[in-house]
Design an enzyme around this catalytic site. Structure first.
Site, PDB file in Angstrom:
ATOM      1  N   HIS A 100       0.815  -1.208   0.000  1.00  0.00           N
ATOM      2  CA  HIS A 100       0.000   0.000   0.000  1.00  0.00           C
ATOM      3  C   HIS A 100       0.854   1.265   0.000  1.00  0.00           C
ATOM      4  O   HIS A 100       0.576   2.212  -0.722  1.00  0.00           O
ATOM      5  CB  HIS A 100      -0.883  -0.040   1.246  1.00  0.00           C
ATOM      6  CG  HIS A 100      -1.965   0.968   1.250  1.00  0.00           C
ATOM      7  ND1 HIS A 100      -3.071   0.881   0.435  1.00  0.00           N
ATOM      8  CD2 HIS A 100      -2.113   2.100   1.974  1.00  0.00           C
ATOM      9  CE1 HIS A 100      -3.859   1.904   0.668  1.00  0.00           C
ATOM     10  NE2 HIS A 100      -3.305   2.668   1.597  1.00  0.00           N
ATOM     11  N   HIS A 149     -10.527   3.906  -1.211  1.00  0.00           N
ATOM     12  CA  HIS A 149     -10.647   3.489   0.184  1.00  0.00           C
ATOM     13  C   HIS A 149     -11.544   2.259   0.206  1.00  0.00           C
ATOM     14  O   HIS A 149     -12.525   2.200   0.947  1.00  0.00           O
ATOM     15  CB  HIS A 149     -11.205   4.616   1.049  1.00  0.00           C
ATOM     16  CG  HIS A 149     -10.607   4.624   2.410  1.00  0.00           C
ATOM     17  ND1 HIS A 149     -11.301   4.971   3.536  1.00  0.00           N
ATOM     18  CD2 HIS A 149      -9.360   4.312   2.832  1.00  0.00           C
ATOM     19  CE1 HIS A 149     -10.511   4.895   4.588  1.00  0.00           C
ATOM     20  NE2 HIS A 149      -9.335   4.492   4.189  1.00  0.00           N
TER      21      HIS A 149
END
Lengths: 889, 227
Positions: A100, A149
């Site tokens: 990430h 998200h």
């Protein structure tokens, strides 16, 4: 975890455990099954693991596997430090080197965005910054970026979505800009799947709850349903900001001796490990257990943070600034120091905590929201603190910038906790020296068969009655139906500069009230196209966003992107990703507009099932005067007057991957429509010129659902009918259907006022854009008529088009709840139940409800905020910072 | 001399800049007022803007009501100062007891933003005298807690005294009792309205120009009002 996902998948607690007050320390070896035997927790609970202690206990086993680090990565850390990392250092490396944060799987491909970037004199900041900044006039620049998200929004829809908005807004703020609008591309599982109602209602309420409370108009987005997103819904959020060119900020912690200030919310245990645990691993049965990893946010605090930061910028009180999101303080400290090549000395115990019992590694890993890190000159500290106090924002000096090494090497990041040295690292080693993998790639084995199964061979409607039914069925299908049920929950008026907003093709915002200068934005993606051909599917997404901006009359100038894919450990997914990146980079080069920033989201996969590859592309355009903007709706005319309808572009028999193939045959196969970006550019140039000289009464892009969808939307926008004729070459058999539902690219439907049509036709010929007069608007007719095929009244069209979402997700159901129960129902609504709700009721009936039976006002009120959509927003997390733009490294 | 109309900014106010713009377009001079400053700086009228003051925590408007500037505004309003509360401002006026009743969660439980037709019921207030009684106007409504409630006696009194300033027409967006969109105090100088007239003052950004009348009204009122 990229190479050893199992431990993380099986034991998210291994990392998030410390976020549970009940479990005091990191080492609870929760998953012996997957993890190698670990030493007794004792060694970790004895207290703080310091640098000297690490020096003294080189052989101590550390739970790096549970933290997602592979053996060679752990060895690399020991090599960098010349010793084993402390507990805090291990936590920091594990987050910063996660997929990430480090983009270790995507870096090698994302380089193309830089390598193939067309020259642009507008770019003030791009790759490497929190968000790209593009100059649009001598004084003004805009910054925009979209981020994902996804994982948090599935685990906890409301908070996941709310904090997705909060995160991207802080990215924009960190560039020195005032956030002025948001957009939200959303993707969910099958519309009629019970869990979709849980996720969608929560996500929509979260996006609205945070954005509305922040005072940012929501000007557009996407709402797409497809079974491939059932276990992995996609919440992408875009924020647009505007700044005076002179106010551009950067994140470099320059100037040894400068003060490091932590600003905003207190630091708590929320969201610890959100980045590495949620966004860097594939979902499985245990996903619920990850809820503690979803951050908690507060839009009110963020609103104050915005106003305070802007005042600090205008006072020229800030040397450097970085927002905190994923990887929290760890990311902000290391990135700001690394960007300047300086070092940093931080007193961790000075960080204001929500929970005094937090350990150093928890403070460093916390993803508590609404925080910014400032670098301030010592003599300006008081002014900074005073401004923060004015806005009621907490600000604390937690450290200072230190000089690079005497030999010129970058400085070190030294962090103490109550006089214990817990971290002593070269900041760059966390930010820039993370692992980089060229993962194996292989075209999915099923792709050839999939592409051979063409939708052009499916049975098609061949008579007027069947065509009429198809039109009504298609405009009522979830992906094509009216989205008002969602967009009504968003404020599109606040700030008073919204010129166009959903359902228009692109959102248009006025950025300069004096000159009328404005920008247009559109975000588009088509997972089905990308599944069939990731390279051209991505180009098609770019083409559609570009076209959607062009039909508003704006000139496209810059691109952002959010690349949503499955697991990079699957060679097939990795191939899709590589093809998508290549397609976007090539496409931007062909169109001559640069990628300014973006974001990668991997592991959108449940078990072996990955989502459709879903590159979402955002295009930004400029309008010298927003008064020239062209809306999508046909224009009402008095006295029997009407406008001429032209179809621009060529229509081919292209049905593969189309909405029709999916809705009527649940078919996905074949080759997506051809894309020719040079012709796309010619169309855009034509539209801009035609808009400028006033040839266009309306313009609407053709995409999903083809011409039929565009005709219906342009008719219903302002209640103006139309009469069109199918051209001769499409007159026979099922060809009228093809003309109405083919999804050929590079097409637009425009209405031209009488008196302009000759000049417009001449302009099309001059620009070499194919055009065809297909009919005229019919302001008094009240219907859409396709000559020789069907005539459908606008009321029938509107009913079919607008009833779908309220029927699926409930509209005015609450109206039927006895008033006293409204509060309770509200609580339920915060995390909505997948129950089929009642048909919408004319709100006018509401007044006849015995509302007088409400309790005493104070009581009613006292219950309110708890479930009020804005109070619901008591949570947020942030892909914003956590995901340095993929283009950024 | 141009009238000076104050626009208060509370922490969490969102439509304050829009209210100031509307004041300017109406021909007055907007004066920004700060929640922490009890001084009104000689303004001739005050607008309490929309937004989420203090995050709407505890209860919409419940905290803003205690801001230093509000104490001054409450006194001045009782002395006849024209005050318009829009959306969150309406909620604050109710919390401050300048207006009766309360605004609660929309009955359908969703935030709702749409272009809304209103019927001006009373053109006798400081903020609606530019309209004709019964005139219909189109302005945006956008709120999550705009459902006006009060006990029957209060509602009957409001109706009897002509203090229902505007009603929703063609659909009630939040479940307000008796379709009430705006009310006024007995003196007619304090008006609370849930929809947003400040967002219907420019053809380019609003659904109409109907909102302008609320702001030109107060100018008319000030000219006519004894100094």
């Amino acid at each position: 975890m990229t190479t050893h996902p199992d431990p993380v998948r099986d034991t998210p607690e291994a990392y998030s455990a410390p976020s549970q007050p009940a479990e005091p320390s990191l080492a609870q070896p929760v998953a012996p099954a997957a993890a190698p035997a670990q030493p007794a927790p004792a060694v970790w609970t004895e207290g703080v693991d310091t640098v000297p202690r690490a020096d003294g206990t080189p052989g101590e086993l550390q739970p790096y596997t549970e933290l997602g680090l592979r053996d060679d990565e752990y060895d690399r850390i020991r090599q960098i430090l010349g010793r084993r990392p402390t507990q805090s250092e291990l936590a920091m490396y594990s987050i910063m080197w996660s997929e990430h944060c480090s983009y270790k799987s995507s870096k090698v491909h994302l380089r193309q965005f830089g390598e193939k970037a067309p020259p642009s004199d507008r770019m003030l900041a791009g790759i490497g910054e929190n968000a790209g900044v593009v100059q649009i006039s001598d004084e003004l620049a805009v910054t925009f970026k979209v981020e994902s998200h996804n994982h948090p929004s599935f685990v906890e829809p409301y908070q996941g979505a709310a904090t997705g908005v909060g995160g991207i807004v802080r990215d924009i703020l960190a560039m020195g800009a005032r956030p002025i609008a948001v957009m939200d591309p959303l993707r969910f599982g099958a519309a009629d799947h019970p869990d979709t109602a849980r996720v969608l209602t929560g996500v929509v309420a979260g996006v609205g709850g945070y954005g509305n409370c922040l005072g940012l108009p929501n000007i557009g987005g996407e709402l797409v349903f497809d079974p491939s997103y059932q276990g992995n819904p996609l919440l992408n959020a875009l924020c647009l900001g505007v700044l005076p060119v002179s106010r551009l900020q950067n994140k470099a912690a320059a100037g040894p001796g400068n003060v490091v200030v932590l600003m905003g919310a207190k630091t708590g245990r929320d969201g610890i490990g959100g980045v590495s645990v949620l966004a860097s691993a594939t979902f499985d049965e245990g996903s619920e257990a990850r809820r503690p990893a979803v951050q908690v946010g507060d839009p009110f605090t963020e609103k104050l943070l915005i106003e305070a930061c802007l005042e600090l910028y205008d006072g020229q009180l800030v040397v450097g600034i970085q927002d905190l999101g994923g990887a929290g303080l760890t990311c902000a400290l290391t990135e700001t120091a690394a960007a300047a090549g300086t070092g940093m000395r931080v007193w961790l115990e000075r960080v204001p905590l929500r929970e005094p019992s937090m350990d150093p590694h928890e403070i460093l890993a916390s993803e508590s929201q609404e925080r910014m890190l400032l670098v301030v000159e010592p003599d300006k500290l008081d002014a900074v603190l005073k401004t923060c106090e004015k806005w009621g924002v907490l600000a604390t000096a937690i450290g200072e910038v230190t000089a690079p090494e005497p030999d010129g090497r970058p400085g070190r990041l030294a962090i103490t906790w109550q006089d214990h040295l817990v971290v002593d690292v070269p900041p760059g080693s966390l930010v820039d020296d993370g692992p980089v993998y060229a993962r194996p790639m292989r075209e999915p084995a099923d792709l050839i068969l999939l592409q051979a199964d063409r939708a052009e061979t499916l049975p098609r409607p061949a008579d007027p009655e069947a065509l009429r039914e198809t039109v009504l069925r298609m405009i009522a299908s979830p992906n094509l139906a009216d989205k008002t049920w969602v967009t009504e929950q968003y404020d599109r008026y606040v700030l008073g500069n919204t010129v166009l907003a959903q359902p228009e093709d692109g959102g248009v915002i006025r950025v300069d009230e004096r000159t009328g200068l404005g920008v247009a934005l559109s975000l588009d993606g088509n997972g089905r196209y990308a599944r069939l051909d990731p390279y051209n599917g991505t180009k098609l997404a770019l083409a559609e966003a570009y076209r959607n901006v062009a039909v508003t009359g704006a000139k496209p100038i810059a691109v952002t992107n959010c690349l949503n894919f499955g697991s990079p450990e699957d060679p097939g997914v990795m191939w899709q990703f590589a093809e998508a990146v290549r397609g976007l980079a090539d496409g931007c080069l062909e169109l001559g507009i640069p990628v300014t920033g973006g974001n990668v989201s991997f592991y959108n996969q449940t078990g072996a099932a990955a989502i459709h590859p879903t590159p979402v592309v955002g295009v930004l355009g400029v309008l010298d005067n927003v008064a020239d903007r062209v809306p999508m709706g046909f224009v009402p005319r008095a006295g029997g007057d009407h406008d001429q309808l032209y179809l621009l572009g060529e229509t081919n028999v292209e049905l593969s991957g189309s909405e029709w193939a999916w809705v009527t045959h649940e078919h996905l196969g074949g080759i997506p429509p051809q894309v020719d970006l040079l012709r796309e550019k010619a169309l855009a140039d034509l539209l801009a010129e035609a808009a400028r000289v006033g040839h266009l009464a309306s313009a609407h892009d053709l995409s999903d659902g083809g011409l039929a969808q565009s005709l219906v939307e342009s008719c219903l926008r302002r209640g103006v009918g139309a009469r069109v004729a199918v051209p001769e070459q499409f007159a026979e058999g099922s060809m009228p259907f093809v003309y109405l539902f083919s999804e050929s690219a590079t097409r637009a439907l425009v209405s031209v006022p009488r008196g302009h049509d000759k000049a417009f036709a001449a302009l099309c010929a001059e620009r070499g854009v194919p055009f065809e007069l297909i009919g005229a608007t019919d302001p008094s007719g009240g219907a859409l008529e396709v000559h020789g095929q069907f005539r459908i009244g606008l009321d029938e069209l509107r009913t079919a088009h607008t009833e779908t979402l309220p029927r699926l997700f409930g509209g005015a159901a609450a109206v039927e709840v006895p008033a006293p129960a409204a509060g309770v129902a509200g609580a339920v609504e915060a995390v909505p139940l997948p129950v089929a709700q009642a048909e919408p009721v004319d709100p006018a009936e509401v007044v006849s409800e015995p509302i007088a039976s409400f309790g005493p006002v104070p009581q009613t009120g006292a219950v309110e905020p708890i479930e009020s959509e804005q109070a619901d927003t008591a949570a947020e997390s942030d892909t914003g910072v956590t995901e340095p733009s993929p283009d950024e490294r | 001399m141009t009238a000076r109309v104050g626009v208060v900014t509370f922490p969490g106010s969102l439509d304050d800049g829009d209210a100031a713009r509307a004041v300017r377009i109406a021909g007055a001079e907007p004066v920004r007022l700060w929640h922490g400053d009890p001084q009104l700086h000689g303004v001739d009228a005050v607008v309490l803007p929309g937004g989420f003051s203090y995050g709407d925590y505890l209860r919409c408007g419940a905290i803003a009501r205690f801001a230093p500037v509000m104490e001054t505004i409450v006194d001045a309003a009782q002395g006849g100062l024209p005050v318009l509360g829009i959306c969150n401002g309406f909620q604050i006026l109710c919390e401050a007891h300048l207006l009766p009743g309360a605004l609660t969660r929309n009955q359908h439980l969703h935030f709702r933003n749409r272009d809304q037709v209103l019927r001006v019921e009373s053109a006798g207030t400081a903020w609606t005298n530019a309209f004709q009684p019964g005139q219909e106007v189109l302005v945006p409504v956008k709120n999550g807690e705009g459902c006006y409630v009060a006990d029957t006696a209060t509602l009957d009194q409001l109706e009897a005294e002509g203090r229902v300033v505007a009603r929703y027409v063609g659909g009630n967006p939040n479940g307000s009792m008796r379709d009430i969109a705006a009310i006024t105090n007995a003196a007619g100088n304090v008006v609370g309205i849930m929809p947003h007239p400040e967002h219907a003052v420019e053809a380019l950004t609003g659904p109409s120009l109907d909102g302008l009348g609320f702001f030109t009204s107060v100018l008319k009122h000030l000219v006519g009002a004894p100094a």
